[in-house]
Design an enzyme around this catalytic site. Structure first.
Site: not given
Length: 646
Positions: A278, A364, A392
């Site tokens: 990343k 979540e 969600r």
């Protein structure tokens, strides 16, 4: 080189040297553009070569690529005909920061939330098979997204169906923050175990021997067959029914291309484990990939964000500060995040109370379920999740928490319009989905000081589920409260008194309402302003008093008008058997685009000037309606007076 790429077809004649130069130019473009517009820089720097290799192997847009989360699709956009408009990234009317079906035939789904790509791709593949087509369907999913349950539900189904599909697992060891959990540890073993390196080397050697990777089939299969028992951890995906290739170097476009080419030819599901870094190619992003995951405009040389610190606290900072203060006094308080300790303001809590902090990854539903269990066991959990992502976990809010009437505090950051991230990230539905849940109490602060009071109230003046929703960005300058107070449940606050109309506002819209009141005062119109504070329970006494004293009620909210705060006021008036004209100002029944927040407020009619104009217009209408009966009587009209439009 990048200027010569109008479509993925232009990638295919390039040799290795040209591909390296192209990757370098793409990174320069990403850094330059995002330094001006802000955006998701580190994830895109990490997938430059992976995207090049994937697009070289596929025949897009006939072949389909579903990007999980979608914030890493900038390179895809640069290579699929949007290079000339890329400078407008995330700007109003410009290129969206996420895949957008309306923007390009190369964008298969409007993605923005995690862990759904495998389900979407499987559906596309099943439709392909049912209709007798033969295109390739690929999904690119990060290791962070793999922590979401939906991804594993899809893997289970993919293995069961055996559908021809290519899954590219972009493994950079990060979600937004450093990845957590057993799956992360499992993938790390796959990356680091020398036995895996041996297998990887075998695959790389095979790939190097043939451009089409045909030999890789034999080498890879033979290798896996011979060492299968030694590679038990790495066989997870194979046990689920997917052929596993990797780990491969995700920064080698030819290796990615060859792996995908082989996977295309395989008559079944394949997962390619590509290891990437990343922020690759920009030292500041490599050193601090979390800060450069989603970054505001910055100075390229120093990596410092423009504007930097100073000014009022953000709501996120105010929440984080208030929670730490509370936690120092109460050892029962625990905090939960879904892969966003910094984004939700919990970083300081995690540092001071590591034993009371849970980062569950991008999960979540699990976060809410975990909180319910902790509450049932005697702890006092605070769950901090962005408003759009809490969607969600609706079932867990309803069944695991509210049905049990458990005391869990939900802090929904990024409520309302969030600006440049657009439709997938606006938090404009929470008032609707929260207030429909029995036992749930819902608050929205007008400023950051009130947020501290509301957190204190939620912790110590409630015994069931409580939600506080607050916006992205800086507060009004009130600062954090020195000593928070308990607010009376379901009691609003009168901010000013007038006689021509009453504006009932909630959250950030209280400030907008007060500015509109100033503008109306200059027009000679005197309005009351009420800070509702509570959406549930609603202050019925204040609603009743406002209806009795004013010829017009105006509700202002940063939520969809369907079932939100304005709807609650209408329901209250009906229940109280009160009839008064009501003007509801809210987010329209649509998905709001991306752009600067203030520009979006103007789009949806929620600036002070818009509120002023709407109030004046409705007052004029009402004045005309009052005069109409006399006029109708003069002309012998027989039609009855129109009932005020609620």
């Amino acid at each position: 080189m990048l200027d010569t790429i109008a479509s993925p077809e232009d990638l295919k004649p390039l040799d290795a040297r040209q591909l390296a130069r192209l990757a370098e130019e793409i990174r320069e473009t990403l850094i330059t553009t995002v330094s001006r517009t802000g955006g998701h820089l580190a994830p895109n720097l990490g997938v430059v070569e992976l995207t090049i290799g994937l697009l070289r192997a596929l025949d897009t847009p006939r072949d389909k690529v579903v990007w999980d989360v979608g914030h890493q699709s900038y390179v895809h956009k640069l290579l699929t005909g949007r290079r000339d408009r890329f400078a407008t990234l995330r700007q109003y009317g410009g290129v969206c920061g996420f895949p957008k079906r309306a923007e390009s035939p190369y964008d298969v789904f409007d993605t923005g939330h995690a862990s759904n790509s495998l389900s979407l791709a499987l559906g596309l593949a099943q439709a392909r098979d049912a209709l007798g087509r033969d295109e390739t369907v690929a999904a690119v999913i990060g290791d962070g997204s793999m922590t979401g349950g939906m991804a594993f539900e899809a893997l289970n189904h993919i293995g069961h169906l055996g559908t021809r599909i290519v899954v590219v697992l972009n493994d950079n060891e990060m979600s937004i923050s450093q990845n957590v959990g057993a799956l992360s540890a499992y993938l790390a073993r796959a990356r680091l175990d020398p036995r895996y390196y041996r297998l990887r080397d075998d695959v790389e050697t095979a790939l190097a021997r043939t451009r089409l990777g045909a030999a890789m089939v034999a080498a890879g299969e033979a290798a896996k067959g011979s060492v299968k028992q030694l590679l038990v951890p790495g066989m997870l995906f194979e046990e689920l029914g997917l052929k596993y290739v990797g780990p491969i170097d995700g920064h080698d476009p030819l290796m990615v291309q060859n792996a995908v080419t082989w996977a295309k030819a395989y008559e079944g599901p394949v997962i390619i484990h590509a290891v990437t870094r990343k922020g690759a190619g920009y030292p500041h992003a490599e050193a601090d990939a979390e800060s450069f995951h989603g970054v505001s405009p910055f100075e390229i040389a120093s990596g410092k964000v423009n504007g930097g610190t100073g000014g009022p606290l953000t709501y996120t900072e105010a929440f984080g500060h208030a929670l730490v203060q509370q936690a120092r006094r109460d050892p029962r308080i625990v905090a939960i995040t879904a892969a966003m300790p910094a984004g939700t303001g919990l970083a300081a809590f995690a540092e001071e109370f590591p034993e009371r902090f849970y980062d569950v990854g991008i999960a979540e539903q699990h976060a809410v379920g975990l909180a319910a269990g902790l509450a049932a066991g005697g702890m006092l959990p605070v769950v901090a999740i962005y408003s759009t992502f809490m969607q969600r976990a609706y079932d867990q809010l309803l069944m695991d928490t509210a049905l049990q009437d458990l005391h869990v505090v939900f802090c929904l950051d990024r409520a309302g319009l969030v600006g440049e991230d657009g439709a997938t990230h606006h938090g404009v539905f929470d008032l609707t989905y929260l207030r429909s849940i029995p036992n749930m109490m819902v608050m929205a602060p007008a400023d950051e000081a009130e947020l501290g009071d509301m957190l204190h109230t939620a912790l110590y003046a409630a015994d069931g589920p409580v939600a506080i929703r607050y916006p992205r960005g800086k507060g009004t300058g009130t600062g954090a409260p020195g000593e928070p107070v308990v607010l009376d449940a379901g009691k609003a606050e009168w901010r000013r008194s007038g006689s021509d109309a009453a504006i009932l506002a909630v959250g950030r819209m209280v400030g907008i309402a007060e500015e509109a009141a100033d503008l109306l005062a200059a027009d000679g119109v005197k309005v009351s302003v009420v800070n509702a504070r509570w959406v549930k329970p609603l202050d019925l006494e204040t609603v009743s008093a406002a209806a009795a004293r004013h010829p017009l009620l105006v509700t202002v909210e940063e939520n969809t008008g369907m079932g939100g705060f304005g709807g609650a006021v209408l329901e209250a008036l009906a229940d109280l058997d009160l009839e008064v004209p009501v003007l509801r100002l809210s987010i329209p029944d649509c998905f709001v685009t991306h752009g600067a927040t203030q520009r979006l407020f103007a789009d949806v009619g929620l600036t002070p000037e818009d509120v002023r104009a709407a109030v004046l217009g409705r007052l004029r209408d009402l004045s005309g309606e009052a005069e109409r009966p006399a006029e109708e009587e003069r002309h012998g009209a027989r039609e009855g007076r129109r009932r005020p439009d609620l």
